[in-house]
Design a protein around this motif. Sequence first.
Motif, short mmCIF file in Angstrom:
data_model
loop_
_atom_site.label_atom_id
_atom_site.label_comp_id
_atom_site.label_asym_id
_atom_site.label_seq_id
_atom_site.Cartn_x
_atom_site.Cartn_y
_atom_site.Cartn_z
N SER A 1 0.92 -1.19 -0.21
CA SER A 1 -0.37 -0.17 -0.08
C SER A 1 0.27 1.07 -0.03
O SER A 1 0.69 2.28 -1.01
CB SER A 1 -0.61 0.12 0.82
OG SER A 1 -1.59 -1.28 1.15
N THR A 2 2.04 0.95 0.66
CA THR A 2 2.31 2.31 0.46
C THR A 2 3.78 2.74 -0.42
O THR A 2 3.48 4.18 -0.77
CB THR A 2 3.68 2.15 1.83
OG1 THR A 2 3.25 1.96 2.96
CG2 THR A 2 4.92 3.76 1.97
N PHE A 3 3.80 1.45 -0.78
CA PHE A 3 4.54 2.01 -2.67
C PHE A 3 3.89 1.92 -3.38
O PHE A 3 3.84 2.86 -3.96
CB PHE A 3 5.34 0.48 -2.36
CG PHE A 3 5.80 0.06 -4.16
CD1 PHE A 3 6.98 0.39 -4.63
CD2 PHE A 3 5.39 0.01 -5.15
CE1 PHE A 3 7.71 0.97 -5.29
CE2 PHE A 3 5.70 0.13 -6.66
CZ PHE A 3 7.25 0.44 -6.75
N PHE A 4 3.03 1.60 -3.53
CA PHE A 4 1.63 2.07 -4.66
C PHE A 4 1.58 3.22 -4.42
O PHE A 4 1.01 4.67 -5.32
CB PHE A 4 1.06 1.45 -5.28
CG PHE A 4 1.08 0.17 -5.71
CD1 PHE A 4 1.78 -0.16 -6.69
CD2 PHE A 4 0.91 -0.98 -5.02
CE1 PHE A 4 2.33 -1.08 -7.45
CE2 PHE A 4 1.87 -2.39 -4.94
CZ PHE A 4 2.26 -1.98 -6.47
N ARG A 5 0.97 3.98 -3.31
CA ARG A 5 0.62 5.05 -2.98
C ARG A 5 2.52 6.90 -3.39
O ARG A 5 1.79 7.44 -4.19
CB ARG A 5 0.78 5.40 -1.36
CG ARG A 5 0.24 6.71 -0.98
CD ARG A 5 -0.55 6.67 0.64
NE ARG A 5 0.00 6.89 0.94
CZ ARG A 5 0.29 5.10 2.22
NH1 ARG A 5 0.12 4.71 2.00
NH2 ARG A 5 1.89 5.60 2.78
#
Length: 382
Positions: free
Chosen positions: A367-371
Amino acid sequence: MSKRDYYDVLGTSKGASADEIKKAYRKKAKELHPDRNADNPDAESQFKEVNEAYDCLKDPDKKAAYDRYGHAAFEGGMGGGHPGGGFRGGQGDFSSAFSDVFDDLFGDFMGGRGGGGRQRATRGADLRYNLRVTLEEAFSGIQKTINVPSSVACTACDGSGAEGGGEPTTCPTCSGMGKVRAQQGFFTVERTCPTCSGMGQIIKNPCKACGGHGRVQKDRALSVNIPAGVETGTRIRLSGEGEAGLRGGPSGDLYIFIEVARHELFEREETNLFCRVPVSMTTAALGGDIEVPTIDGGRSRVKIPSGSQSGRQMRLRGKGMPALRGGGSGDMFIELAVETPVNLSSKQKELLREFEKLSDDNNPESSTFFRKVKGFWDSMKS
């Protein structure tokens, strides 16, 4: 033109000792050597003058005559010197003078004065043996038997090189010195005696078994104690187990260089061990217990926390390699490798798709990466 006082030439006083005269000569000879004074046309004559002065003052008889009569001691046959009659003045016996200092400066390097006499019994060469051991052997230590090809003392002549164990005789060419001298211009050059090859002795009746060398080639079986904790590059010295000495000389040493073979499970870093352990996706997600091997052949139970990711490390204290010279043991590190299942059945695929729909909040790193990716693309558009 009158000659300069020999003491003034060497830069020393009349009451100087033999050692002080030699030191003064060495200093002047280096300072005025023609090879170091190519731009000084007087260097050669000054160099000869220094050698002439030293040739006189180094000899006690010549020096006594010079101290009493000065240069007149060597003119018109005045004064007595050597038993052979008269002194050799004039140009000076440079070869004799420089040879003394050459011996003093380089004697130790060349084997010393009369070095051939000391070289009659020559120490054997040191030998190297490369020994490969397993990681398990390095952990526990082991005693190994190795076969070393080497030179050993000839039993037929007891290492003397002479038939029947007879004694060598003094070399007639060099009179036991091991070196011969040849005059080349101003210099006296020392070379290894060609008759005795620098040994100072010859063998009239060489041993038939060893050809006069005092040693023969033979494989030897040696038992070597490999201590626990050795690593690649460890060197073990066995005193006196090297090549046999020449003509009864002492044996050299044997140096054993250790190489620890790569292991299929463990990687070593000094006293620490690393083991990469695969775990299932479900075990990593839910947590559980696994068994891991240890280098001593045992097993250790490790608890896997729920939500563990690939690359996570856990430490097993004291389960590494022992220190070579004491001081305890290192640690063992378990590195988890979360394994993705393959060859899924239709039912498994269906369950995973259902799980994926329900796992939006279970993958914080994704989730953090794609954000961050979305923010990057938005910034590029603007």
